[in-house]
Design a protein around this motif. Structure first.
Motif, mmCIF file in Angstrom:
data_model
loop_
_atom_site.group_PDB
_atom_site.id
_atom_site.type_symbol
_atom_site.label_atom_id
_atom_site.label_comp_id
_atom_site.label_asym_id
_atom_site.label_seq_id
_atom_site.Cartn_x
_atom_site.Cartn_y
_atom_site.Cartn_z
ATOM 1 N N ALA A 4 0.810 -1.245 -0.013
ATOM 2 C CA ALA A 4 0.144 -0.027 0.139
ATOM 3 C C ALA A 4 0.882 1.154 0.134
ATOM 4 O O ALA A 4 0.758 2.368 -0.544
ATOM 5 C CB ALA A 4 -1.031 0.122 1.010
ATOM 6 N N VAL A 5 2.027 1.169 0.810
ATOM 7 C CA VAL A 5 2.788 2.464 0.911
ATOM 8 C C VAL A 5 3.529 2.754 -0.494
ATOM 9 O O VAL A 5 3.573 3.652 -1.158
ATOM 10 C CB VAL A 5 3.962 2.268 1.980
ATOM 11 C CG1 VAL A 5 4.901 3.397 1.864
ATOM 12 C CG2 VAL A 5 3.318 2.076 3.202
ATOM 13 N N VAL A 6 4.228 1.644 -1.199
ATOM 14 C CA VAL A 6 4.592 1.673 -2.360
ATOM 15 C C VAL A 6 3.810 2.251 -3.357
ATOM 16 O O VAL A 6 4.008 2.943 -4.291
ATOM 17 C CB VAL A 6 5.326 0.553 -2.712
ATOM 18 C CG1 VAL A 6 5.850 0.419 -4.094
ATOM 19 C CG2 VAL A 6 6.483 -0.211 -1.783
ATOM 20 N N LEU A 7 2.710 1.599 -3.525
ATOM 21 C CA LEU A 7 1.499 1.891 -4.458
ATOM 22 C C LEU A 7 1.124 3.501 -4.212
ATOM 23 O O LEU A 7 1.168 4.292 -5.198
ATOM 24 C CB LEU A 7 0.308 1.338 -4.415
ATOM 25 C CG LEU A 7 0.289 -0.219 -4.955
ATOM 26 C CD1 LEU A 7 -0.760 -0.993 -4.922
ATOM 27 C CD2 LEU A 7 0.644 -0.156 -6.563
ATOM 28 N N PRO A 9 1.551 13.044 4.194
ATOM 29 C CA PRO A 9 0.647 12.763 5.447
ATOM 30 C C PRO A 9 -0.295 11.787 4.776
ATOM 31 O O PRO A 9 -0.651 10.772 5.423
ATOM 32 C CB PRO A 9 -0.233 13.996 5.569
ATOM 33 C CG PRO A 9 0.712 15.247 5.043
ATOM 34 C CD PRO A 9 1.486 14.606 3.988
ATOM 35 N N PHE A 10 -0.561 11.640 3.271
ATOM 36 C CA PHE A 10 -1.507 10.824 2.794
ATOM 37 C C PHE A 10 -0.680 9.310 2.834
ATOM 38 O O PHE A 10 -1.403 8.305 3.129
ATOM 39 C CB PHE A 10 -1.770 11.144 1.484
ATOM 40 C CG PHE A 10 -2.651 10.035 0.684
ATOM 41 C CD1 PHE A 10 -4.098 10.091 1.202
ATOM 42 C CD2 PHE A 10 -2.462 9.777 -0.600
ATOM 43 C CE1 PHE A 10 -4.905 9.274 0.420
ATOM 44 C CE2 PHE A 10 -3.236 8.783 -1.015
ATOM 45 C CZ PHE A 10 -4.535 8.643 -0.618
ATOM 46 N N ILE A 11 0.496 9.401 2.572
ATOM 47 C CA ILE A 11 1.341 8.112 2.557
ATOM 48 C C ILE A 11 1.241 7.475 3.962
ATOM 49 O O ILE A 11 1.131 6.416 3.975
ATOM 50 C CB ILE A 11 2.738 8.372 1.948
ATOM 51 C CG1 ILE A 11 2.740 8.867 0.593
ATOM 52 C CG2 ILE A 11 3.339 7.179 2.290
ATOM 53 C CD1 ILE A 11 4.203 9.342 0.045
ATOM 54 N N VAL A 12 1.666 8.304 4.784
ATOM 55 C CA VAL A 12 1.566 7.874 6.387
ATOM 56 C C VAL A 12 0.405 7.282 6.825
ATOM 57 O O VAL A 12 0.163 6.316 7.002
ATOM 58 C CB VAL A 12 2.100 9.055 7.145
ATOM 59 C CG1 VAL A 12 1.985 8.417 8.653
ATOM 60 C CG2 VAL A 12 3.577 9.386 6.932
ATOM 61 N N ALA A 13 -0.686 7.977 6.618
ATOM 62 C CA ALA A 13 -2.165 7.438 6.823
ATOM 63 C C ALA A 13 -2.276 6.262 6.384
ATOM 64 O O ALA A 13 -2.815 5.322 6.668
ATOM 65 C CB ALA A 13 -3.061 8.676 6.478
ATOM 66 N N SER A 14 -2.148 6.186 4.733
ATOM 67 C CA SER A 14 -2.274 4.956 4.076
ATOM 68 C C SER A 14 -1.544 3.813 4.821
ATOM 69 O O SER A 14 -1.989 2.582 4.780
ATOM 70 C CB SER A 14 -1.915 4.972 2.772
ATOM 71 O OG SER A 14 -2.546 6.003 2.048
ATOM 72 N N ALA A 15 -0.250 4.163 5.100
ATOM 73 C CA ALA A 15 0.619 2.950 5.577
ATOM 74 C C ALA A 15 0.248 2.696 7.013
ATOM 75 O O ALA A 15 -0.042 1.384 7.063
ATOM 76 C CB ALA A 15 2.079 3.582 5.759
ATOM 77 N N VAL A 16 -0.252 3.452 7.677
ATOM 78 C CA VAL A 16 -0.851 2.944 9.052
ATOM 79 C C VAL A 16 -2.297 2.149 9.050
ATOM 80 O O VAL A 16 -2.329 1.013 9.607
ATOM 81 C CB VAL A 16 -1.068 4.151 10.073
ATOM 82 C CG1 VAL A 16 -1.739 3.824 11.546
ATOM 83 C CG2 VAL A 16 0.348 5.106 10.213
ATOM 84 N N GLY A 17 -3.036 2.652 8.197
ATOM 85 C CA GLY A 17 -4.459 1.991 7.921
ATOM 86 C C GLY A 17 -4.077 0.506 7.325
ATOM 87 O O GLY A 17 -4.742 0.003 7.810
#
Lengths: 250, 316
Positions: free
Chosen positions: A61-64, A170-178
């Motif tokens: 998800a992070v990479v995408l 911030p979008f990448i971090v939120a995606s990574a956490v979620g």
């Protein structure tokens, strides 16, 4: 369609001609997408497919998000600033062919990188290949497409082109956490409402769909994630249709 | 046949009226110069003509088609050289033209487009290494790729050296002779005078002068200037003159005749008219005259002494 593919080919040619960009994205993508799950798999005392698979999907998800969202935002805003979008538009290409072609190019890159990361994990860890490989492939393509559309939105709303990449962090971090990219310990600490909110991101849908592709199961359970991706895609398309700018802000 | 038709066209950006109720027509196979100071509304007019912008009111037709509704047909028949547009810097000039051929129906061979623009020798040079003038020529090569019926050239020779500029003039003349309609904006008034058969001058979004180039210039006065002999009082001259310092300027519809009168008068008195210069009316004179006339007067309202009588601009 021919024009979309022509623009996609042009984007691919420009990307492949830029050795540093190719190297940077490949190295970063493989290190993050395969490196962390490999490390976890190697450090666990006993085989735990679920933990490693969770890391794999989280990091995917992070990479995408980085490849599709950030790269789309940066590419489009840079070309807008350099007035290349304006020139492409003067060539007679339709706007949808110019944007669509770039999205096809970026989705292709994201898909190839995902395939490479997945192959590394199947080869060097005990994560098995998905039971439903076509569903997994379709999921990666669809999520990459939606994330790229969100990248177009970032290129519209970020006023300064040099801030496009930082704006997506911030979008990448939120995606990574979620999506579980920080591991099951961090995910377990999240309050229920936060996890619920993060699951609304396209990467939340990706984890559910790809999880089903790996574990197998009833496709009917995917109504929610598919609806999630559809809503994001429509939001992206409507925003692009009415707010996309071809000229830089002056 | 009319290739471009503009009818009561207006466009504003917020409170700024970029184009204000203008009308003109361009006949097929002619070169039309759209002139004006920076910010006069020329580029906005071109962007409306090529369908980059939607008009607030009024209409445009290019080859009888609406550039917004019939976008694909219009774009397939026009070539566009924008005032400002970028390239992919890491591609060569030749690669750029080759790639653009993929987007262009019935495109010329890349070598032909490069030759027309005078860029054959730079085909293998990366765009980032081209000079400003060479980039403009590459721009022209791309505009000519599709063998357009109508060519929009927004300041086409900016940054070019004089030789390159004259080469481009030859290309434009040749295209017009073969039936291509050219709408040109430029700050080089000599260029407009050399190339265009018709013109319109814009100021603050409106057309303030328009018409046939030769007729428009013929209707203006020429000038004869010379150094006033020290023994002569301006009142003694045979023609009314304006004197600034020692420079006397006589404005006349027929400057040759005025010069003959002045030389005859000087000869009778055994005087020499040093620095004698005879100039027919030029576009530059007209342009400067308009610029002076349209300076904001002290009360703040713009003066529009050359505004044509018809409401909403003029027909070229």
């Amino acid at each position: 369609m021919r024009d979309v593919l022509t623009v996609a080919r042009l984007g691919g040619r420009l990307f492949l001609g830029d050795g540093r960009a190719v190297g940077g994205i490949a190295v970063l993508g493989v290190c993050l997408g395969a490196g962390l799950p490999l490390l976890i798999a190697a450090s666990l005392r006993s085989r735990d497919v679920e933990v490693v698979l969770g890391m794999h999907l989280g990091m995917l998800a992070v990479v995408l998000t980085m490849v599709a969202t950030t790269q789309t935002a940066v590419t489009l805003s840079t070309r807008r600033e350099m007035l290349v979008l304006k020139r492409l538009r003067a060539s007679g290409l339709r706007g949808r062919a110019i944007i669509g072609g770039e999205l096809v190019n970026i989705v292709t890159q994201a898909t190839l990188l995902s395939a490479l990361i997945s192959m590394i994990l199947y080869t060097f860890t005990y994560v098995p290949p998905p039971q439903l490989p076509l569903l997994f492939a379709a999921c990666v393509v669809a999520v990459a497409g939606v994330l790229a559309l969100i990248g177009v939105i970032f290129s519209i709303v970020t006023r300064r082109p040099d801030l496009n990449a930082p704006a997506t962090i911030p979008f990448i971090v939120a995606s990574a956490v979620g999506a579980g990219g920080y591991g099951p310990f961090v995910t377990g600490l999240l309050p229920g409402w936060v996890q619920w909110a993060l699951d609304l991101l396209p990467t939340g849908a990706m984890v559910e769909i790809a999880g089903l592709a790996y574990r197998g199961g009833e496709l009917a359970t995917l109504t929610g994630p598919v609806l999630n991706l559809t809503v994001w895609a429509l939001l992206g398309l409507v925003t692009v249709r009415f707010l996309f700018r071809w000229d830089p802000r002056r | 046949m009319t290739a471009i038709q503009v009818n009561r066209l207006s466009k504003s950006y917020g409170k700024f009226q970029a184009v204000d109720d203008i009308s003109f027509e361009v006949e097929a196979g002619t070169v039309f110069a759209l002139l004006g100071r920076n910010g006069a509304g020329k580029t906005t007019t071109i962007e409306l003509l090529i369908g980059f912008q939607k008009p607030d009111t009024g209409s445009v037709r290019v080859l009888g088609l609406d550039p917004i509704k019939d976008r694909a047909q219009v774009r397939g028949n026009v070539g566009i050289m924008l005032q400002e547009a970028g390239f992919f810097p890491d591609l060569t000039a030749g690669q750029t033209v080759e790639i653009w051929r993929d987007f262009t129906p019935a495109a010329r061979p890349a070598s032909e487009a490069l030759e027309l623009a005078g860029l054959t020798a730079k085909a293998k040079t990366k765009v980032r290494q081209l000079s400003g003038g060479e980039k403009r020529r590459l721009d022209l090569a791309l505009a000519l790729l599709g063998r357009p019926d109508v060519l929009f050239l927004d300041e086409p020779t900016t940054g070019m050296d004089p030789e390159a500029r004259r080469n481009i003039w030859e290309v434009v003349r040749d295209l017009a002779a073969r039936g291509t309609t050219v709408l040109l904006t430029t700050h080089y008034l000599e260029e407009a005078q050399q190339l265009a058969t018709n013109l319109a001058i814009m100021d603050r979004g409106e057309i303030v002068v328009d018409g046939d180039m030769a007729e428009t210039l013929a209707a203006r006065v020429g000038r004869v200037s010379f150094e006033l002999p020290s023994v002569i009082d301006p009142g003694e001259l045979p023609l009314p003159a304006t004197v600034r310092g020692r420079l006397a300027v006589v404005q006349a519809a027929d400057p040759d005749l005025a010069a003959q009168t002045l030389l005859g008068w000087a000869s009778e008195r055994g005087l020499r008219l040093r620095g004698l210069e005879v100039r027919a009316a030029s576009l530059e004179d007209l342009f400067l005259e308009l610029a002076q006339n349209h300076e904001t007067p002290p009360n703040g309202a713009p003066a529009r002494s050359d505004r044509p009588g018809r409401s909403g601009g003029a027909r070229a």
